[in-house]
Design an enzyme around this catalytic site. Structure first.
Site, PDB file in Angstrom:
ATOM      1  CB  VAL A 233      -0.953   0.012   1.223  1.00  0.00           C
ATOM      2  CG1 VAL A 233      -1.975  -1.107   1.131  1.00  0.00           C
ATOM      3  CG2 VAL A 233      -0.166  -0.083   2.539  1.00  0.00           C
ATOM      4  NE  ARG A 235       3.790   7.225  -4.023  1.00  0.00           N
ATOM      5  CZ  ARG A 235       2.684   7.518  -3.387  1.00  0.00           C
ATOM      6  NH1 ARG A 235       1.889   6.558  -2.946  1.00  0.00           N
ATOM      7  NH2 ARG A 235       2.343   8.781  -3.169  1.00  0.00           N
ATOM      8  CG  ASP A 259      -4.383   0.323  -3.084  1.00  0.00           C
ATOM      9  OD1 ASP A 259      -5.508   0.087  -3.573  1.00  0.00           O
ATOM     10  OD2 ASP A 259      -3.984   1.462  -2.788  1.00  0.00           O
ATOM     11  CD  GLU A 264      -0.752   2.688  -9.435  1.00  0.00           C
ATOM     12  OE1 GLU A 264      -1.394   3.774  -9.406  1.00  0.00           O
ATOM     13  OE2 GLU A 264      -0.317   2.151  -8.405  1.00  0.00           O
ATOM     14  CG  HIS A 283      -3.121   4.074  -6.161  1.00  0.00           C
ATOM     15  ND1 HIS A 283      -1.942   4.380  -6.801  1.00  0.00           N
ATOM     16  CD2 HIS A 283      -3.031   4.660  -4.931  1.00  0.00           C
ATOM     17  CE1 HIS A 283      -1.178   5.115  -6.015  1.00  0.00           C
ATOM     18  NE2 HIS A 283      -1.816   5.292  -4.868  1.00  0.00           N
ATOM     19  CB  VAL A 284      -9.304   2.692  -4.066  1.00  0.00           C
ATOM     20  CG1 VAL A 284      -9.522   3.145  -5.491  1.00  0.00           C
ATOM     21  CG2 VAL A 284      -9.474   1.177  -3.946  1.00  0.00           C
TER      22      VAL A 284
END
Length: 323
Positions: A233, A235, A259, A264, A283-284
């Site tokens: 979570v 980078r 995540d 991306e 990525h939330v």
């Protein structure tokens, strides 16, 4: 009049909160497409950031003195140019502590109780009491297990607190080995591999710097306790994705909750999508309905000091460390 430019929508209450913190400043609230070049160049303080304002904000003649980011990470900003201009930079570090720590716990519970497999069977209308991924762990518990948190800051502290409530042992890894209340043992980054060898669950919350890029590589996975679960979570580029997939395929890792990714959005044809032992979120992990409220709380605390001629007290970025 001195000017503050905010690139994000605010409620009337939040506008009032900012104006009260710095009564001598003009506040302009517009999205990046609505801002004129003159408004950006005249801004002494910018709340938020966008690639579209870089050239105007960093002109030699611009009035910019301080940027408060809307995000916890700053690796996407032009750090060298901001530093060379002498701009103070503060992040929104801490805004994610609750939602990301809850996402971490949620992923751990999903794997320990195999909820991700139950959902897959549900979509196929299959009644299967054996939820295990072939060759990997079946139903278990996180109680009594060891959690290794790599990058113990605001998010790591909250994650450690929650993990202790579940009866877990917690090991931390960060630049400093100073103790934390809910961490049983703290390592410096030099002890990363030793810490990884003890973790049933491993969480990466590291920022992206020259030192942390692909720090989770083949050597790290070889040092990891066999059968551990990994969660990222932090980078995406702190992880060598190919080495991660090798560790998952070999069973060195039982599963991964991801995540963030090196690229991306994750390409539709990427092999990670088809791996049953992987949970993917787009990525939330840090998203929540109180995000703006928490950013404004950080900003106004900093703004009160800045308006009095002092440096912002919260989350002042060290350009040398990149966070």
């Amino acid at each position: 009049m001195k000017s503050i430019v905010c690139l994000h929508s605010l409620t009337p209450e939040q506008v009032g909160q900012i104006k009260q913190a710095a009564p001598g400043y003009d506040l302009i609230v517009k999205n990046k497409k609505e801002l004129s070049a003159e408004q950006v160049q005249n801004a002494e303080v910018i709340l938020g950031w966008s690639k579209t304002i870089v050239e105007d904000a960093l002109l030699a003649t611009s009035k910019l003195k301080w940027v408060q980011t809307w995000s916890a990470g700053v690796d996407t900003l032009p750090l060298e140019r901001l530093r060379d201009k002498g701009v103070l930079l503060t992040s929104a570090s801490g805004v994610h502590a609750i939602p990301i720590s809850e996402s971490i716990i949620g992923m751990m519970l999903s794997f320990s109780r195999q909820l991700h497999m139950a959902v897959r069977h549900q979509l196929k209308k299959e009644w299967k009491s054996d939820l295990s991924v072939p060759g990997l762990a079946t139903l278990g518990e996180i109680s009594g297990k060891t959690l290794v948190i790599v990058g113990v800051g605001e998010i790591g502290r909250e994650t450690a607190r929650l993990a202790k409530a579940f009866g877990m042992r917690v090991i931390g890894v960060r630049r400093s080995d100073q103790p934390e209340p809910h961490v049983d043992r703290m390592y410096t980054m030099d002890g990363l591999h030793e810490a990884l060898g003890q973790g049933d669950y491993i969480v990466n919350i590291l920022p992206l710097t020259a030192e942390t890029r692909r720090i989770f590589n083949a050597a790290a996975w070889n040092a990891t306790k066999e059968g551990a679960y990994f969660f990222n979570v932090g980078r995406g580029p702190t992880v060598d994705t190919d080495a991660l997939m090798d560790a998952l395929k070999s069973g060195r890792l039982s599963g991964a909750g991801l995540d963030v990714f090196e690229a991306e959005p994750l390409p539709a044809d990427h092999p990670l999508w088809d791996m049953e032992q992987v949970i993917i979120t787009p990525h939330v992990a840090g998203s929540n309905d109180r995000y703006t409220e928490r950013v404004i709380d950080i900003f106004t605390e900093n703004l009160k000091s800045y308006a009095q001629g002092q440096k912002p007290p919260r989350n002042l970025v060290d350009y040398g460390r990149m966070y």
